[in-house]
Design a protein around this motif. Structure first.
Motif, PDB file in Angstrom:
ATOM      1  N   TRP B 189      -2.513  -4.067   0.870  1.00 25.23           N
ATOM      2  CA  TRP B 189      -1.376  -4.834   1.391  1.00 25.23           C
ATOM      3  C   TRP B 189      -0.071  -4.339   0.779  1.00 25.23           C
ATOM      4  O   TRP B 189       0.968  -4.346   1.443  1.00 25.23           O
ATOM      5  N   ALA B 190      -0.126  -3.908  -0.504  1.00 25.78           N
ATOM      6  CA  ALA B 190       1.081  -3.333  -1.106  1.00 25.78           C
ATOM      7  C   ALA B 190       1.503  -2.090  -0.330  1.00 25.78           C
ATOM      8  O   ALA B 190       2.675  -1.913   0.004  1.00 25.78           O
ATOM      9  N   LEU B 191       0.532  -1.251   0.002  1.00 25.53           N
ATOM     10  CA  LEU B 191       0.825  -0.041   0.792  1.00 25.53           C
ATOM     11  C   LEU B 191       1.385  -0.400   2.163  1.00 25.53           C
ATOM     12  O   LEU B 191       2.368   0.190   2.635  1.00 25.53           O
ATOM     13  N   SER B 192       0.763  -1.409   2.786  1.00 24.37           N
ATOM     14  CA  SER B 192       1.151  -1.745   4.163  1.00 24.37           C
ATOM     15  C   SER B 192       2.550  -2.357   4.242  1.00 24.37           C
ATOM     16  O   SER B 192       3.145  -2.381   5.320  1.00 24.37           O
ATOM     17  N   LEU B 193       3.070  -2.843   3.096  1.00 22.45           N
ATOM     18  CA  LEU B 193       4.423  -3.420   3.127  1.00 22.45           C
ATOM     19  C   LEU B 193       5.464  -2.383   3.548  1.00 22.45           C
ATOM     20  O   LEU B 193       6.452  -2.717   4.173  1.00 22.45           O
ATOM     21  N   LEU B 207      -1.662  -7.128   7.895  1.00 20.57           N
ATOM     22  CA  LEU B 207      -1.038  -8.414   7.583  1.00 20.57           C
ATOM     23  C   LEU B 207       0.493  -8.437   7.783  1.00 20.57           C
ATOM     24  O   LEU B 207       1.017  -9.393   8.376  1.00 20.57           O
ATOM     25  N   PRO B 208       1.241  -7.418   7.322  1.00 22.79           N
ATOM     26  CA  PRO B 208       2.693  -7.483   7.535  1.00 22.79           C
ATOM     27  C   PRO B 208       3.079  -7.459   9.020  1.00 22.79           C
ATOM     28  O   PRO B 208       4.123  -7.986   9.402  1.00 22.79           O
ATOM     29  N   VAL B 209       2.208  -6.872   9.856  1.00 18.12           N
ATOM     30  CA  VAL B 209       2.483  -6.816  11.299  1.00 18.12           C
ATOM     31  C   VAL B 209       2.228  -8.181  11.929  1.00 18.12           C
ATOM     32  O   VAL B 209       3.035  -8.682  12.713  1.00 18.12           O
ATOM     33  N   SER B 210       1.094  -8.799  11.568  1.00 13.37           N
ATOM     34  CA  SER B 210       0.709 -10.039  12.246  1.00 13.37           C
ATOM     35  C   SER B 210       1.295 -11.291  11.591  1.00 13.37           C
ATOM     36  O   SER B 210       1.582 -12.268  12.275  1.00 13.37           O
ATOM     37  N   GLY B 212       3.812 -11.093   8.877  1.00  9.17           N
ATOM     38  CA  GLY B 212       5.135 -10.872   8.289  1.00  9.17           C
ATOM     39  C   GLY B 212       5.062 -10.491   6.816  1.00  9.17           C
ATOM     40  O   GLY B 212       4.053 -10.714   6.137  1.00  9.17           O
ATOM     41  N   ALA B 213       6.186  -9.934   6.332  1.00 10.91           N
ATOM     42  CA  ALA B 213       6.219  -9.420   4.960  1.00 10.91           C
ATOM     43  C   ALA B 213       6.124 -10.542   3.927  1.00 10.91           C
ATOM     44  O   ALA B 213       5.458 -10.397   2.899  1.00 10.91           O
ATOM     45  N   ARG B 214       6.795 -11.685   4.221  1.00 13.59           N
ATOM     46  CA  ARG B 214       6.798 -12.770   3.220  1.00 13.59           C
ATOM     47  C   ARG B 214       5.366 -13.278   2.969  1.00 13.59           C
ATOM     48  O   ARG B 214       4.950 -13.450   1.824  1.00 13.59           O
ATOM     49  N   SER B 215       4.636 -13.502   4.062  1.00 21.60           N
ATOM     50  CA  SER B 215       3.257 -13.966   3.932  1.00 21.60           C
ATOM     51  C   SER B 215       2.413 -12.936   3.185  1.00 21.60           C
ATOM     52  O   SER B 215       1.550 -13.293   2.369  1.00 21.60           O
ATOM     53  N   THR B 216       2.666 -11.651   3.458  1.00 19.69           N
ATOM     54  CA  THR B 216       1.907 -10.588   2.790  1.00 19.69           C
ATOM     55  C   THR B 216       2.143 -10.627   1.288  1.00 19.69           C
ATOM     56  O   THR B 216       1.211 -10.467   0.492  1.00 19.69           O
ATOM     57  N   ARG B 217       3.402 -10.863   0.878  1.00 15.84           N
ATOM     58  CA  ARG B 217       3.713 -10.947  -0.563  1.00 15.84           C
ATOM     59  C   ARG B 217       2.927 -12.087  -1.213  1.00 15.84           C
ATOM     60  O   ARG B 217       2.405 -11.941  -2.317  1.00 15.84           O
ATOM     61  N   TRP B 218       2.851 -13.222  -0.519  1.00 17.84           N
ATOM     62  CA  TRP B 218       2.091 -14.353  -1.061  1.00 17.84           C
ATOM     63  C   TRP B 218       0.591 -14.031  -1.129  1.00 17.84           C
ATOM     64  O   TRP B 218      -0.085 -14.386  -2.085  1.00 17.84           O
ATOM     65  N   HIS B 219       0.103 -13.363  -0.083  1.00 12.11           N
ATOM     66  CA  HIS B 219      -1.307 -12.973  -0.090  1.00 12.11           C
ATOM     67  C   HIS B 219      -1.609 -12.056  -1.280  1.00 12.11           C
ATOM     68  O   HIS B 219      -2.639 -12.191  -1.939  1.00 12.11           O
ATOM     69  N   ILE B 220      -0.704 -11.109  -1.555  1.00 17.66           N
ATOM     70  CA  ILE B 220      -0.902 -10.190  -2.687  1.00 17.66           C
ATOM     71  C   ILE B 220      -0.990 -10.994  -3.988  1.00 17.66           C
ATOM     72  O   ILE B 220      -1.872 -10.768  -4.825  1.00 17.66           O
ATOM     73  N   MET B 221      -0.070 -11.950  -4.136  1.00 16.74           N
ATOM     74  CA  MET B 221      -0.034 -12.754  -5.366  1.00 16.74           C
ATOM     75  C   MET B 221      -1.331 -13.563  -5.527  1.00 16.74           C
ATOM     76  O   MET B 221      -1.953 -13.559  -6.602  1.00 16.74           O
ATOM     77  N   VAL B 222      -1.735 -14.237  -4.454  1.00  8.87           N
ATOM     78  CA  VAL B 222      -2.929 -15.094  -4.533  1.00  8.87           C
ATOM     79  C   VAL B 222      -4.181 -14.254  -4.818  1.00  8.87           C
ATOM     80  O   VAL B 222      -4.996 -14.589  -5.688  1.00  8.87           O
ATOM     81  N   ALA B 280       6.635  -2.939  -4.495  1.00 15.84           N
ATOM     82  CA  ALA B 280       5.344  -2.757  -3.814  1.00 15.84           C
ATOM     83  C   ALA B 280       4.793  -1.361  -4.085  1.00 15.84           C
ATOM     84  O   ALA B 280       3.580  -1.182  -4.298  1.00 15.84           O
ATOM     85  N   LYS B 281       5.688  -0.358  -4.095  1.00 20.72           N
ATOM     86  CA  LYS B 281       5.242   1.014  -4.378  1.00 20.72           C
ATOM     87  C   LYS B 281       4.716   1.114  -5.812  1.00 20.72           C
ATOM     88  O   LYS B 281       3.735   1.802  -6.076  1.00 20.72           O
ATOM     89  N   LYS B 282       5.385   0.391  -6.715  1.00 20.04           N
ATOM     90  CA  LYS B 282       4.957   0.397  -8.116  1.00 20.04           C
ATOM     91  C   LYS B 282       3.579  -0.274  -8.242  1.00 20.04           C
ATOM     92  O   LYS B 282       2.710   0.221  -8.952  1.00 20.04           O
ATOM     93  N   LEU B 283       3.412  -1.397  -7.539  1.00 20.05           N
ATOM     94  CA  LEU B 283       2.132  -2.101  -7.593  1.00 20.05           C
ATOM     95  C   LEU B 283       1.013  -1.228  -7.025  1.00 20.05           C
ATOM     96  O   LEU B 283      -0.084  -1.165  -7.590  1.00 20.05           O
ATOM     97  N   PHE B 284       1.295  -0.553  -5.917  1.00 20.69           N
ATOM     98  CA  PHE B 284       0.285   0.312  -5.294  1.00 20.69           C
ATOM     99  C   PHE B 284      -0.172   1.392  -6.285  1.00 20.69           C
ATOM    100  O   PHE B 284      -1.375   1.613  -6.472  1.00 20.69           O
ATOM    101  N   ARG B 285       0.807   2.046  -6.938  1.00 21.18           N
ATOM    102  CA  ARG B 285       0.457   3.097  -7.923  1.00 21.18           C
ATOM    103  C   ARG B 285      -0.311   2.485  -9.090  1.00 21.18           C
ATOM    104  O   ARG B 285      -1.312   3.016  -9.536  1.00 21.18           O
ATOM    105  N   TYR B 286       0.193   1.348  -9.574  1.00 22.39           N
ATOM    106  CA  TYR B 286      -0.453   0.734 -10.741  1.00 22.39           C
ATOM    107  C   TYR B 286      -1.881   0.312 -10.419  1.00 22.39           C
ATOM    108  O   TYR B 286      -2.781   0.428 -11.272  1.00 22.39           O
TER     109      TYR B 286
END
Lengths: 54, 305
Positions: B189-193, B207-210, B212-222, B280-286
């Motif tokens: 999901w970090a990549l897909s952002l 997820l970001p397509v269907s 939205g980005a805000r929901s995707t950020r919450w999904h990543i956190m949860v 998001a790019k940092k999270l993906f790499r990490y």
């Protein structure tokens, strides 16, 4: 109906074609040799485990 | 086909094109987690057989990549990231790629059976079937939860490695499976952002397509908050020592911090990043380092702990 034929390759294109084909053939040869060695090694290990070899 | 610039309409693939069909970067990750499962397992497997087991895991994963590229050739052609792959660019025929994938899949399962045992071969076959049928053909184009369930496909290698040594399954490899399973959604999901434009163009409901980005950020956190307890569970349940547990806890805390940064990224009202998705790019790499830390710790713990 007009028949169409592929345009002949230029000498440079033919050289590229041959180089790519050779590269693929060498890769295939290497893969088969490695596989043969692997099967030989597996057979040795399995036979030594089952007591076929000392 | 003149993708190679040959005027005669002849397309010749290189050995590199066939290698690219196997998605080598994905294979590296799979091999690493497979090795970890194999090395963490109690017991001993002859080095030749251990090498063969890991080779089979790698070839099985590569076969999945080839069959995936065959099935997804239509959407690969419209996505910028994948348009240069061997099939959409015309260097390898679709049928050839499918045949190559099926042959490698069958060979990897049979060789695994020959070299190790039927349990490892069976799990390898299930993982290939899961990736190809459940993820690629069924879920990927139908549901935004594609990554959540599809993540299981990439989580099998530690189980296979363990089974290759022991001939069975235990709780520790199941937890290893759960770690990769829970790690996959926030990673992708970090990549897909920042790549969602490609997915949107191809009609893939990431997820970001269907949602939205805000929901995707919450999904990543949860999902990150769910992931971290799973990563420390082997230590908490006494299956591994602090040699695994301490790095896992620290790496998990760092993951949560990075996910928080993604959630709190500067964004517009729709949640679209105003920083070119730098967090998001940092999270993906990490996340890649995170998995490496965890499975390296598993290996060290098995030898030292």
């Amino acid at each position: 109906m007009v028949e169409t034929f592929p345009t002949p390759l230029t000498p440079e294109e033919a050289a590229v074609l041959i180089r790519r084909r050779r590269g693929r053939n060498i890769a295939m040869l290497a893969a088969l040799l490695c596989l043969s060695l692997l099967f030989y090694a597996i057979a040795m290990v399995k036979m030594s485990k089952t007591g076929v070899m000392p | 086909m003149s993708s190679l610039g040959l005027s005669g309409g002849v397309s010749e693939s290189t050995a590199g094109d066939w290698l690219a069909l196997l998605k080598p970067r994905v294979v590296v990750l799979v091999v690493f987690t497979g090795w970890a499962g194999l090395l963490a397992a109690p017991g001993h497997l002859h080095p030749v057989l251990a090498f063969t087991a890991v080779l089979c895991i790698a070839v099985g994963a590569g076969a999945c990549g080839a069959i995936n590229m065959w099935y997804d050739r239509d959407i690969d052609a419209v996505m910028r990231r994948t348009a240069r792959r061997p099939i959409p660019s015309g260097r390898i025929g679709a049928g050839e790629a499918l045949g190559f994938g099926i042959a490698l899949a069958a060979a990897s399962v049979l060789l695994m059976w020959l070299a190790t045992n039927v349990v490892a071969a069976l799990i390898l076959a299930i993982s290939i079937g899961f990736y190809v049928v459940i993820y690629t053909m069924w879920l990927k184009r139908r549901t935004p939860q594609n990554i959540v369930i599809g993540g299981a496909a990439g989580a099998f290698p530690p189980l296979i490695g363990w089974a290759a040594v022991t001939g069975g399954i235990d709780w520790l490899p199941v937890l290893m499976f759960a770690i990769v399973f829970m790690w996959t959604p926030p990673h992708f999901w970090a990549l897909s952002l920042w790549t969602h434009g490609d997915y949107e163009k191809a009609g893939v409901p990431m997820l970001p397509v269907s949602a939205g980005a805000r929901s995707t950020r919450w999904h990543i956190m949860v999902y990150t908050l769910l992931l971290v307890p799973v990563t420390v569970a082997p230590w908490a349940l006494g299956m591994s020592s602090r040699i695994y547990g301490v790095p896992a806890a620290l790496a998990g805390a760092w993951f949560i911090w990075d996910a928080w940064r993604v959630l709190r990224d500067q964004q517009d009202s729709a949640g679209v990043s105003l920083t070119k998705d730098a967090p998001a790019k940092k999270l993906f790499r990490y996340s890649l380092y995170h998995l490496a830390i965890l499975f390296t710790a598993f290996i060290v713990d098995a030898f030292v702990g």
